[in-house]
Scaffold this active site. Structure first.
Site, PDB file in Angstrom:
ATOM      1  N   HIS A 170       0.845  -1.199   0.000  1.00 51.01           N
ATOM      2  CA  HIS A 170       0.000   0.000   0.000  1.00 51.01           C
ATOM      3  C   HIS A 170       0.881   1.250   0.000  1.00 51.01           C
ATOM      4  O   HIS A 170       1.926   1.286   0.650  1.00 51.01           O
ATOM      5  CB  HIS A 170      -0.927  -0.007   1.227  1.00 51.01           C
ATOM      6  CG  HIS A 170      -1.985   1.049   1.131  1.00 51.01           C
ATOM      7  ND1 HIS A 170      -1.736   2.369   1.443  1.00 51.01           N
ATOM      8  CD2 HIS A 170      -3.271   0.989   0.720  1.00 51.01           C
ATOM      9  CE1 HIS A 170      -2.837   3.070   1.239  1.00 51.01           C
ATOM     10  NE2 HIS A 170      -3.790   2.267   0.799  1.00 51.01           N
TER      11      HIS A 170
ATOM     12  N   GLU B 156      -3.652   2.012  -7.469  1.00 47.64           N
ATOM     13  CA  GLU B 156      -4.070   3.153  -6.659  1.00 47.64           C
ATOM     14  C   GLU B 156      -3.102   4.314  -6.868  1.00 47.64           C
ATOM     15  O   GLU B 156      -2.027   4.340  -6.238  1.00 47.64           O
ATOM     16  CB  GLU B 156      -4.045   2.777  -5.172  1.00 47.64           C
ATOM     17  CG  GLU B 156      -4.910   1.590  -4.812  1.00 47.64           C
ATOM     18  CD  GLU B 156      -5.245   1.603  -3.330  1.00 47.64           C
ATOM     19  OE1 GLU B 156      -6.419   1.796  -3.013  1.00 47.64           O
ATOM     20  OE2 GLU B 156      -4.330   1.466  -2.501  1.00 47.64           O
TER      21      GLU B 156
HETATM   22  C1  PEP Z   1      -6.693   3.407   0.022  1.00 50.76           C
HETATM   23  O1  PEP Z   1      -5.976   3.924   0.870  1.00 50.76           O
HETATM   24  O2  PEP Z   1      -6.519   2.223  -0.312  1.00 50.76           O
HETATM   25  C2  PEP Z   1      -7.718   4.234  -0.582  1.00 50.76           C
HETATM   26  C3  PEP Z   1      -8.172   3.868  -1.731  1.00 50.76           C
HETATM   27  O3  PEP Z   1      -8.115   5.348   0.113  1.00 50.76           O
HETATM   28  P1  PEP Z   1      -9.270   6.410  -0.295  1.00 50.76           P
HETATM   29  O4  PEP Z   1     -10.444   5.620  -0.794  1.00 50.76           O
HETATM   30  O5  PEP Z   1      -9.564   7.149   0.955  1.00 50.76           O
HETATM   31  O6  PEP Z   1      -8.697   7.257  -1.371  1.00 50.76           O
END
Ligand code: PEP
Length: 232
Positions: free
Chosen positions: A89, A158
């Site tokens: 992450h 992400e």
């Molecule tokens: C995450 O940290 O995996 C994430 C997607 O956070 P957010 O949805 O708050 O952007």
């Protein structure tokens, strides 16, 4: 679809238990057996859950047990039959300083244990602004030495600049990147970064988006339920 909630450093054991009870009641009323719903609570709220939700660890150290002050290992996860983990992450990479080498080591350890792994990748804003070639190069480097053929692997794309900011890439950009990633990894691909009830349906409708990883919006059970409903 896979819909996963990452609580990060939020919620307690008590509030997680209440949340899971409500979520389980909600899931019992749905007829979408194809969806996989996961929750990653903080380590203090890990517990065995005889429910429709898969509980995972946000992090653990690559060890069964031992002298690693402040960490939890396999023994602590085994107690609650936790067999799912998030690895790589961006908050662990960029805030907690985990190197790619450490991440690969952790991946290999939990792979050998047969864990389901959501392996997270994503680029910071300056890389995004350097163009699509630099972006793909950055993502590919994060996949280096990761066994992309591992049967229990899921990838979460992400973008760092989209996490917790309310900003998301355009759906065209998500589509392009997921298409490119799917050529490299033939495993489920989740999108993460400011997913909320308002955008979840549109994102999950895109080709090669097999689900979402949700941070902030997952803390509100009603919002998380709406995101799950958006898989319909
Ligand atoms: C995450 O940290 O995996 C994430 C997607 O956070 P957010 O949805 O708050 O952007």
């Amino acid at each position: 679809m896979i819909v996963a909630a990452n609580f990060k450093t939020n919620m307690t054991r008590q509030s997680t238990r209440e949340y899971l009870d409500t979520l389980d009641d909600f899931l019992a009323t749905r007829h979408h057996d194809d969806d996989t719903i996961m929750v990653f609570p903080p380590a203090t709220a890990l517990d065995a859950c005889h429910c429709a939700v898969k509980i995972g660890a946000q992090n653990a150290y690559a060890t069964r047990n031992g002298a690693y002050t402040g960490e939890i290992g396999l023994e602590q996860l085994d107690e609650f039959d936790i067999r799912t983990i998030l690895i790589g992450h961006s908050e662990r990479r960029h805030i907690l300083g985990e190197s790619q080498e450490e991440i690969v080591h952790k991946f290999n350890f939990f792979k050998e244990q047969g864990f389901s792994i959501i392996y997270c990748i994503g680029e910071p804003l300056e890389i995004r602004e350097s163009g699509s070639h630099a972006l793909m190069e950055y993502l590919e480097a994060q996949l280096e030495d990761i066994d992309l053929g591992y049967a229990n692997l899921m990838i979460a794309y992400e973008p760092v600049w989209a996490i917790g900011t309310g900003m998301t890439p355009s759906t065209d950009d998500i589509l392009l990147i997921h298409n490119a990633l799917k050529k490299l990894v033939q495993r489920p691909l989740l999108y993460g970064g400011s997913v909320k009830p308002e955008n979840a349906r549109e994102i999950m409708a895109l080709a090669n988006v097999d689900g979402v990883l949700v941070g902030g919006a997952s803390l509100h059970i009603e919002d998380f339920k709406l995101i799950i409903q958006a898989t319909n």
